[in-house]
Design an enzyme around this catalytic site. Structure first.
Site, PDB file in Angstrom:
ATOM      1  N   CYS A  77       0.813  -1.226   0.000  1.00  0.00           N
ATOM      2  CA  CYS A  77       0.000   0.000   0.000  1.00  0.00           C
ATOM      3  C   CYS A  77       0.848   1.280   0.000  1.00  0.00           C
ATOM      4  CB  CYS A  77      -0.998   0.009   1.152  1.00  0.00           C
ATOM      5  SG  CYS A  77      -0.304  -0.278   2.784  1.00  0.00           S
ATOM      6  N   ASP A 279      -7.362   5.706  -1.379  1.00  0.00           N
ATOM      7  CA  ASP A 279      -7.079   4.473  -0.642  1.00  0.00           C
ATOM      8  C   ASP A 279      -6.628   3.380  -1.620  1.00  0.00           C
ATOM      9  OD1 ASP A 279      -7.022   2.290   1.007  1.00  0.00           O
ATOM     10  OD2 ASP A 279      -9.058   2.511   1.762  1.00  0.00           O
ATOM     11  N   HIS A 281      -6.211   0.242  -0.937  1.00  0.00           N
ATOM     12  CA  HIS A 281      -6.563  -1.084  -0.427  1.00  0.00           C
ATOM     13  C   HIS A 281      -7.750  -1.698  -1.180  1.00  0.00           C
ATOM     14  CE1 HIS A 281      -4.340   0.894   2.864  1.00  0.00           C
ATOM     15  NE2 HIS A 281      -3.844  -0.311   3.049  1.00  0.00           N
TER      16      HIS A 281
END
Length: 398
Positions: A77, A279, A281
């Site tokens: 990430c 994000d 993820h």
């Protein structure tokens, strides 16, 4: 039919309630140096956010190093966030901050070339393969989680091999940005210039603060400036909040890398005391170039509602990013830092004119002499070891 569905399985369409995710307020929203009035410019705001390149976990790419992982889910990430920050710098360099992306609209050739720098292939200069293997030289095993400073160091090294974008990447040390060193790195001097007159010593002010050693650059190498910071011990110190938010207002802003323990986000702006972030993820399938040499970019832009978090929930290890295409942009950045950051009693970081005398001499990074190129250079990371003293500001483990 199944393969087509798989290709777009993570593409998210804009729902009718998309615009309602933000509160009804008269407050300004700041996104990477641009302001939006939330009450009247929601569509423009969301268009600006969705235009940013969005890099997420991917799966089914070729194994890293030949025998390593074929997905970065669970560990990549922060690398993806670093890719997003760098991609924004390249967008600003080639297309400008005001460039906007529209779904299924033909884009400039520079846009496609930027996107191809980040594909998950070992021959792409900023791929997950290159970043993970360059991280070995920073003490990180392939598949190990990175912190913001490690990603910054990796990007600095990979940029040495990127002739097309030709960026100067400066990563600050000890919470200190040194104007003299940046000028030395970014000023492209004529080969006949043996010496350059030094400006007289003095304290920083509006007229001399950004001149440093080089009073005038014949040519300027575009600058990616990354400032790793530790803004507290276990949580962010509230005294830094205002200065941190000011950085997103600067026209040179590339946002910030950070997040929560072992959970990285790319912060691109703020609304009140909430940070707005992209994000990484989400695990998507590897995308390669098509037969015509272009990349289907539909999964590289986030069309879902942007996420927000209270700034006080931010882990104190962060890295700020700024892009200065021309020398005047850097001079302006120095003025803004002097005005907005250095005014605080407890400063978030320092901006000094001269290289500190107790530091090792500054040597601008140069491409190592290696006999290989492209993907193979990552096998020669020992040639990239630096003697610089670096504080490894990393997000804390749980």
């Amino acid at each position: 039919m199944e393969s087509v569905l798989s290709k777009y399985e993570n593409q998210i369409t804009i729902f009718a309630d998309y615009l309602e995710e933000f509160p009804d307020t008269d407050e300004l929203v700041w996104i990477l140096g641009k302001q939006h009035l939330l009450k009247t410019e929601k569509s423009k705001l969301l268009s600006d956010i969705s235009a940013r390149l969005w890099f997420t976990y991917r799966r089914k790419f070729s194994p890293i190093g030949g025998t390593g992982p074929s997905s970065d889910a669970g560990w990549g990430c922060m690398l993806r966030c670093g890719q997003m920050m760098l991609a924004q710098a390249l967008i600003c360099r080639h297309l400008g901050r005001d460039w906007n992306w529209e779904k299924q609209k033909e884009q400039p050739k520079e846009y496609q070339r930027i996107l191809q720098c980040f594909l998950d292939r070992k021959d792409c200069c900023y791929s997950i393969h290159q970043m993970a293997q360059m991280g070995v030289g920073e003490g990180k095993s392939i598949g190990e989680w990175f912190g913001p400073n490690t990603v910054a160091q990796v990007l600095k090294k990979l940029a040495l091999f990127d002739e097309w974008n030709s960026l100067a990447v400066y990563v600050s040390m000890d919470n200190t940005v040194v104007i003299e060193d940046i000028k030395k790195m970014c000023c492209v001097l004529p080969s006949s210039a043996d010496t350059v007159g030094e400006s007289p010593p003095g304290t920083l002010n509006a007229s001399n603060q950004s001149r440093g050693t080089f009073a005038c650059c014949p040519a300027w190498k575009p600058l990616l400036l990354i400032v790793p910071l530790r803004l507290g011990i276990n949580q962010i110190n509230p005294v830094y909040v205002d200065a941190f938010k000011e950085c997103f207002k600067m026209p040179q802003s590339l946002g910030a890398l950070g997040g929560k323990p072992n959970n990285a986000y790319y912060f691109i702006g703020f609304l009140g005391d909430e940070l707005i972030f992209l994000d990484p993820h989400t695990t998507q399938t590897f995308v390669n170039t098509e037969e015509n040499g272009t990349v289907d970019d539909q999964t590289f832009h986030c069309l879902q509602s942007p996420q927000r978090m209270n700034i006080l929930n931010l882990d104190p290890s962060v890295a700020l990013g700024f892009f200065c295409k021309e020398e005047k942009d850097f001079d302006n950045w120095c003025s803004l830092v002097q005005k907005e950051i250095l005014k605080e009693n407890l400063r978030m970081f320092e901006l000094v004119q001269k290289h500190p005398s107790h530091w090792p001499p500054f040597v601008p990074p140069a491409k190592p002499e290696v006999t290989t190129s492209g993907a193979e250079f990552i096998d020669s990371t020992e040639q990239l070891e630096e003697s610089d003293l670096e504080e490894d500001f990393e997000i804390l483990s749980v």
